[in-house]
Scaffold this motif. Structure first.
Motif, PDB file in Angstrom:
ATOM      1  N   GLN A  18      -8.390  17.098  -8.259  1.00  0.00           N
ATOM      2  CA  GLN A  18      -8.180  16.093  -7.227  1.00  0.00           C
ATOM      3  C   GLN A  18      -6.772  15.513  -7.355  1.00  0.00           C
ATOM      4  OE1 GLN A  18     -10.322  14.754  -4.641  1.00  0.00           O
ATOM      5  NE2 GLN A  18      -8.250  14.118  -4.141  1.00  0.00           N
ATOM      6  N   VAL A  19      -5.922  15.782  -6.358  1.00  0.00           N
ATOM      7  CA  VAL A  19      -4.545  15.290  -6.421  1.00  0.00           C
ATOM      8  C   VAL A  19      -4.186  14.416  -5.216  1.00  0.00           C
ATOM      9  CG1 VAL A  19      -3.734  17.253  -7.781  1.00  0.00           C
ATOM     10  CG2 VAL A  19      -3.656  17.371  -5.281  1.00  0.00           C
ATOM     11  N   MET A  20      -5.060  14.319  -4.247  1.00  0.00           N
ATOM     12  CA  MET A  20      -4.748  13.533  -3.051  1.00  0.00           C
ATOM     13  C   MET A  20      -4.726  12.046  -3.403  1.00  0.00           C
ATOM     14  SD  MET A  20      -6.720  13.476   0.608  1.00  0.00           S
ATOM     15  CE  MET A  20      -6.484  12.135   1.777  1.00  0.00           C
ATOM     16  N   PRO A  21      -3.660  11.328  -3.024  1.00  0.00           N
ATOM     17  CA  PRO A  21      -3.605   9.892  -3.314  1.00  0.00           C
ATOM     18  C   PRO A  21      -4.480   9.100  -2.358  1.00  0.00           C
ATOM     19  CG  PRO A  21      -1.684  10.532  -2.056  1.00  0.00           C
ATOM     20  CD  PRO A  21      -2.442  11.803  -2.352  1.00  0.00           C
ATOM     21  N   SER A  22      -4.850   7.910  -2.775  1.00  0.00           N
ATOM     22  CA  SER A  22      -5.625   7.026  -1.910  1.00  0.00           C
ATOM     23  C   SER A  22      -4.713   6.377  -0.879  1.00  0.00           C
ATOM     24  CB  SER A  22      -6.316   5.950  -2.749  1.00  0.00           C
ATOM     25  OG  SER A  22      -6.897   4.970  -1.904  1.00  0.00           O
ATOM     26  N   PHE A  23      -5.204   6.284   0.354  1.00  0.00           N
ATOM     27  CA  PHE A  23      -4.451   5.621   1.412  1.00  0.00           C
ATOM     28  C   PHE A  23      -5.013   4.240   1.727  1.00  0.00           C
ATOM     29  CE2 PHE A  23      -3.092   9.953   1.965  1.00  0.00           C
ATOM     30  CZ  PHE A  23      -1.769   9.834   2.365  1.00  0.00           C
ATOM     31  N   ALA A  24      -5.915   3.748   0.897  1.00  0.00           N
ATOM     32  CA  ALA A  24      -6.456   2.404   1.097  1.00  0.00           C
ATOM     33  C   ALA A  24      -5.329   1.377   0.970  1.00  0.00           C
ATOM     34  CB  ALA A  24      -7.550   2.120   0.067  1.00  0.00           C
ATOM     35  N   GLY A  25      -5.207   0.522   1.962  1.00  0.00           N
ATOM     36  CA  GLY A  25      -4.167  -0.488   1.955  1.00  0.00           C
ATOM     37  C   GLY A  25      -2.812   0.015   2.395  1.00  0.00           C
ATOM     38  N   ARG A  26      -2.687   1.320   2.645  1.00  0.00           N
ATOM     39  CA  ARG A  26      -1.401   1.898   3.039  1.00  0.00           C
ATOM     40  C   ARG A  26      -1.360   2.278   4.515  1.00  0.00           C
ATOM     41  NH1 ARG A  26       0.017   6.921  -0.382  1.00  0.00           N
ATOM     42  NH2 ARG A  26       1.756   6.838   1.116  1.00  0.00           N
ATOM     43  N   ILE A  27      -2.516   2.437   5.113  1.00  0.00           N
ATOM     44  CA  ILE A  27      -2.551   2.924   6.485  1.00  0.00           C
ATOM     45  C   ILE A  27      -3.344   1.951   7.356  1.00  0.00           C
ATOM     46  CG2 ILE A  27      -4.540   4.386   5.894  1.00  0.00           C
ATOM     47  CD1 ILE A  27      -3.592   6.328   8.040  1.00  0.00           C
TER      48      ILE A  27
END
Length: 322
Positions: free
Chosen positions: A287-296
């Motif tokens: 798992q390498v996908m970063p979290s986009f919580a709070g970014r989008i």
């Protein structure tokens, strides 16, 4: 980048009167600098060769002294450089005082894209359409780190700062499509944070607002965001990162690492983007996908989900999502 790319040109095209004047200031000051310095270096070289060690020279005092010459070669360069100071100061003051009738465009910089919103509500990602002959004021802010909006065609560059608005204004006078860049290093994908500045006749701009701008499809807007957030660098076919394919993903059953299976509906896609580690996929991949919580923002997240829903299935033309 090809050899004829605008970034490699010695002197970019000037698309405003202020840009032309800035060019004239730079060129004139360059000429003055050469006039004042080249003779000095020529003289240094000549004297170094003419009176090198071992050369005969009459070193007795000449008795010639002129206060006028001494004062002149100090005062004349000072006055010339003062002219350029006043010239540059006037350009700077003008650049900080937009006319009251300037059209305001809101600009948000974020890793790694530019979002522009027109006064009538239309928004663009990494592209900016503007009319010529109309003063334009860009009101700029950053959502995360420090960026800098650079428009070579109008010779302007302004920092985009978190929690603080900055501004630039100009009045373009040349129709065409030019580059825009982020000129402040802002992270690993800084080099791709750029786009196009399209300057149009006022009538063409109004037509763009009514048609291309106002009627931009949700899927097309989602694709622009999908590319701007860097999703395409992993999920597109041929990517060196073996991320799951989006082709036919929406509505299909997805096997998870814990043995369960879920349907890739709207809610699951949203949660997977915001929290990629929430449901690990089967297959043992890293798992390498970063979290986009709070970014989008929520509205942009919905557009990306709409794009994934319409992502072409295997064998379907990609033009269907453009």
């Amino acid at each position: 980048m090809t050899p004829d790319h605008a970034a490699l040109q010695l002197w970019p095209v000037a698309a405003s009167a202020s840009a032309v004047e800035a060019d004239e200031l730079i060129l004139a000051f360059t000429v003055l600098t050469l006039v004042l310095t080249v003779p000095v270096f020529i003289a240094i070289t000549w004297f170094a060769l003419r009176y090198r060690e071992g050369s005969e020279a009459d070193r007795s005092p000449s008795g010639i002294r002129s206060n006028l010459i001494e004062i002149s070669w100090m005062l004349i360069p000072f006055l010339l450089t003062l002219v350029f100071f006043v010239w540059g100061a006037r350009l700077f003051i003008d650049s900080k005082n937009p006319p009251p009738d300037a059209m305001v465009v809101e600009v948000i910089g974020r890793q790694w894209m530019w979002k522009f919103q027109h006064p009538t509500g239309q928004s663009e990602i990494n592209n900016l359409h503007l009319p010529i002959g109309q003063p334009i004021k860009l009101r700029i802010i950053s959502q995360d780190v420090i960026h800098a909006l650079y428009l070579p065609a109008v010779r302007m560059q302004v920092a985009a700062l978190p929690d603080r608005y900055t501004e630039m204004w100009f009045k373009a006078d040349k129709v065409g499509t030019f580059h825009l860049y982020c000129s402040e290093y802002c992270g690993s994908d800084h080099s791709v944070m750029g786009g196009k500045l399209t300057l149009m006749n006022p009538g063409d701009y109004q037509d763009w607002l009514v048609h291309a701008g106002a009627q931009q499809g949700v899927v097309a807007a989602g694709r622009a965001l999908y590319e701007a957030y860097g999703c395409a660098s992993c999920h597109e076919p041929g990517s060196p990162v073996k991320a799951p394919s989006l082709a036919g993903l929406y509505g299909s059953k997805v096997a998870l690492a814990d043995g369960r299976s879920v349907v890739a509906d709207d809610d699951w896609l949203r949660q997977k983007i915001l929290n990629p580690n929430g449901d690990k996929l089967a297959g043992g991949g890293k798992q390498v996908m970063p979290s986009f919580a709070g970014r989008i923002p929520e509205d942009e997240l919905n557009k990306i989900v709409d794009f994934i829903k319409a992502y072409p299935r295997p064998g379907q033309s990609a033009e269907a999502t453009r």
